[in-house]
Enzyme design. Structure first.
Site, short mmCIF file in Angstrom:
data_model
loop_
_atom_site.label_atom_id
_atom_site.label_comp_id
_atom_site.label_asym_id
_atom_site.label_seq_id
_atom_site.Cartn_x
_atom_site.Cartn_y
_atom_site.Cartn_z
N ILE A 24 0.85 -1.14 0.11
CA ILE A 24 -0.10 0.00 -0.02
C ILE A 24 0.90 1.19 -0.12
O ILE A 24 0.52 2.29 -0.73
CB ILE A 24 -1.08 -0.08 1.28
CG1 ILE A 24 -1.84 -1.18 1.15
CG2 ILE A 24 -2.01 1.22 1.21
CD1 ILE A 24 -2.71 -1.42 2.30
N GLN A 89 2.52 3.57 7.33
CA GLN A 89 1.77 2.03 6.96
C GLN A 89 2.71 1.15 7.31
O GLN A 89 2.41 -0.08 7.26
CB GLN A 89 2.09 2.17 5.36
CG GLN A 89 1.15 3.23 4.70
CD GLN A 89 -0.30 3.19 4.96
OE1 GLN A 89 -0.85 2.20 4.87
NE2 GLN A 89 -0.73 4.39 5.10
N TYR A 157 -2.51 -9.32 16.40
CA TYR A 157 -2.20 -8.55 15.35
C TYR A 157 -3.58 -7.30 15.72
O TYR A 157 -3.28 -6.28 15.52
CB TYR A 157 -2.64 -9.06 13.95
CG TYR A 157 -2.74 -8.01 12.70
CD1 TYR A 157 -1.51 -7.24 12.42
CD2 TYR A 157 -3.95 -7.72 12.17
CE1 TYR A 157 -1.66 -6.23 11.35
CE2 TYR A 157 -4.10 -6.74 11.09
CZ TYR A 157 -3.07 -6.19 10.73
OH TYR A 157 -3.05 -5.30 9.86
P1 NAD Z 1 3.26 -4.72 3.50
O1 NAD Z 1 3.83 -5.98 4.37
O2 NAD Z 1 3.28 -4.84 2.05
O3 NAD Z 1 3.93 -3.37 3.88
C1 NAD Z 1 4.52 -3.02 5.17
C2 NAD Z 1 5.84 -2.51 5.00
O4 NAD Z 1 6.30 -1.98 6.31
C3 NAD Z 1 6.86 -3.36 4.32
O5 NAD Z 1 7.49 -2.78 3.02
C4 NAD Z 1 7.79 -3.75 5.71
O6 NAD Z 1 8.96 -3.88 4.99
C5 NAD Z 1 7.61 -2.24 6.25
N1 NAD Z 1 8.03 -2.47 7.61
C6 NAD Z 1 7.78 -3.72 8.31
N2 NAD Z 1 8.40 -3.56 9.60
C7 NAD Z 1 9.05 -2.32 9.53
C8 NAD Z 1 10.05 -1.87 10.68
N3 NAD Z 1 10.14 -2.39 11.71
N4 NAD Z 1 10.30 -0.58 10.21
C9 NAD Z 1 10.26 0.05 9.08
N5 NAD Z 1 9.53 -0.66 8.03
C10 NAD Z 1 8.95 -1.93 8.32
O7 NAD Z 1 1.85 -4.47 4.00
P2 NAD Z 1 0.56 -3.71 3.41
O8 NAD Z 1 -0.34 -4.77 3.07
O9 NAD Z 1 0.96 -2.75 2.37
O10 NAD Z 1 -0.11 -3.14 4.45
C11 NAD Z 1 0.25 -1.77 5.10
C12 NAD Z 1 -0.31 -1.25 6.18
O11 NAD Z 1 -1.77 -1.86 6.37
C13 NAD Z 1 0.22 -2.19 7.50
O12 NAD Z 1 0.12 -1.37 8.55
C14 NAD Z 1 -1.10 -3.05 7.48
O13 NAD Z 1 -1.07 -3.66 8.90
C15 NAD Z 1 -2.47 -2.50 7.48
N6 NAD Z 1 -3.10 -3.34 6.94
C16 NAD Z 1 -3.24 -3.82 5.39
C17 NAD Z 1 -4.61 -4.49 4.98
C18 NAD Z 1 -4.29 -5.26 3.60
O14 NAD Z 1 -5.30 -5.73 3.53
N7 NAD Z 1 -3.07 -5.27 2.98
C19 NAD Z 1 -5.64 -4.52 5.83
C20 NAD Z 1 -5.52 -4.09 7.05
C21 NAD Z 1 -4.59 -3.30 7.60
#
Ligand code: NAD
Length: 329
Positions: A24, A89, A157
């Site tokens: 995202i 994010q 989570y």
């Molecule tokens: P994603 O895993 O593709 O992106 C998350 C990013 O955060 C990754 O690039 C990862 O490397 C980075 N990250 C993780 N730990 C880190 C740290 N300690 N320091 C710096 N960077 C770090 O996930 P996404 O699907 O793009 O989700 C983005 C956000 O949306 C997240 O917070 C997730 O919990 C939330 N979310 C996503 C969904 C979904 O359907 N994809 C649904 C609900 C909530």
């Protein structure tokens, strides 16, 4: 993605997207860069992100990258320096991951989140938006889900995301931070992690159908989700960061389409589009999963002028086509 979700000139504004090497976050960063933002800085430690997403963003001169960890307060402080708007994010996503390793999920999703809030306050960030999750609804069964009615959490989570919302409220009241959270409902689209232990369902379906390797559906497949194309998540982040509506801040919003489909529907649509007769394999339901999910999106519509631009079927075809290319290279 060529739709425009903002009216302000972005050329005087600097943005920080944490987790911008991920799914995202990389789409949000790309939108801002394409639309002439003065600076778009990404902070990511590649825990689940990809260098290929950073390579796409690096083609824009306004892009800056900090490889670093949100668990480090000093890194967060540096990342917020000179920033007007933050879209946070970065997190360890996935319910099963948090069940397997609740300690890491808490360290990143809670401590990392508080580091980011403190850094934003210390750097006088104008507006801070962050990713919450529909998982905070937990065992609350009433449909559609409205923001004010949540149940008990069903996974570590979900606890981390609910905790984010509590901290956000306190930072708004205590430090005057302008903040809003987005409860995403099953976001999908190009660049979603296609591999690994916690890969998302659509890439897994496409891969299995194309290669005729087992595709697993947890439970009977009749569980429903409000599948949300990523363009809609970009829209709410842009509108949230830039809004001048004083009533819009210090709230949490559902981010979805407001329509739900079953996992079986999703599988059948993937199979139809790929012109396959491949059958899925059903297995035990997954711990921590909710049965049905459907969002009421009227709050985001009324306060942030959120209007989903791409419905499930259209977004799905774009996503299937993206992963088809990935898997037939
Ligand atoms: P994603 O895993 O593709 O992106 C998350 C990013 O955060 C990754 O690039 C990862 O490397 C980075 N990250 C993780 N730990 C880190 C740290 N300690 N320091 C710096 N960077 C770090 O996930 P996404 O699907 O793009 O989700 C983005 C956000 O949306 C997240 O917070 C997730 O919990 C939330 N979310 C996503 C969904 C979904 O359907 N994809 C649904 C609900 C909530």
């Amino acid at each position: 993605m060529s739709l425009i979700f903002h009216t302000k000139d972005l050329s005087n504004s600097s943005f920080l997207i944490t987790g911008g090497a991920g799914f995202i976050g990389s789409h949000i960063a790309e939108y801002l860069l394409k639309n002439g933002a003065k600076k778009v800085r990404v902070l990511d430690n590649f825990a689940n992100g990809f260098q290929s997403n950073i390579d796409i963003l690096s083609t824009y001169p306004a892009f800056e990258f900090i490889e670093g960890d949100i668990r480090d307060a000093e890194t967060c402080k540096q990342a917020c320096n000179g920033i007007d708007y933050v879209s946070h994010q970065a997190a360890l996503g996935s319910v099963p991951r948090s069940i397997a390793d609740p300690v890491s999920s808490a360290a990143v999703n809670v401590s990392g989140f508080v580091n980011m809030l403190k850094a934003a306050v210390d750097n006088n960030v104008k507006q801070f938006v962050y990713a919450s999750s529909s998982s905070v609804y937990g065992d609350e069964k009433t449909l559609p889900k409205i923001e004010s009615r949540v149940g008990n959490c069903l996974s570590p989570y979900a606890v981390t995301k609910k905790t984010n919302e509590l901290y956000a409220e306190v930072f708004a009241n205590t430090y005057g931070l302008k903040i809003m959270g987005f409860r995403y409902f099953n976001v999908f689209g190009p660049r979603q992690d296609p591999d690994g232990q916690y890969a998302a369902v659509i890439p897994l379906f496409v891969k299995g159908i194309l290669h005729r390797t087992p595709v697993f559906i947890n439970g009977d497949g009749k569980q429903t989700r409000d599948f949300t194309f990523v363009e809609n998540a970009v829209q709410i982040n842009v509108k949230g960061m830039l809004t001048d509506n004083p009533d819009a801040v210090n709230k949490v919003y559902n981010v979805a389409i407001g329509e739900n489909f079953s996992v079986n529907d999703l599988y059948n649509k993937c199979r139809e589009h790929l012109q396959s007769d491949f059958e899925p394999t059903y297995r035990e339901p997954r711990a921590g999963d909710i049965r049905d999910s459907l969002a009421d999106i009227s709050l985001a519509k009324s306060l942030l002028d959120y209007q989903p631009t791409k419905r499930f079927q259209d977004g799905l075809i774009e996503t299937i086509n993206f992963f088809k290319k990935v898997y037939t290279k």
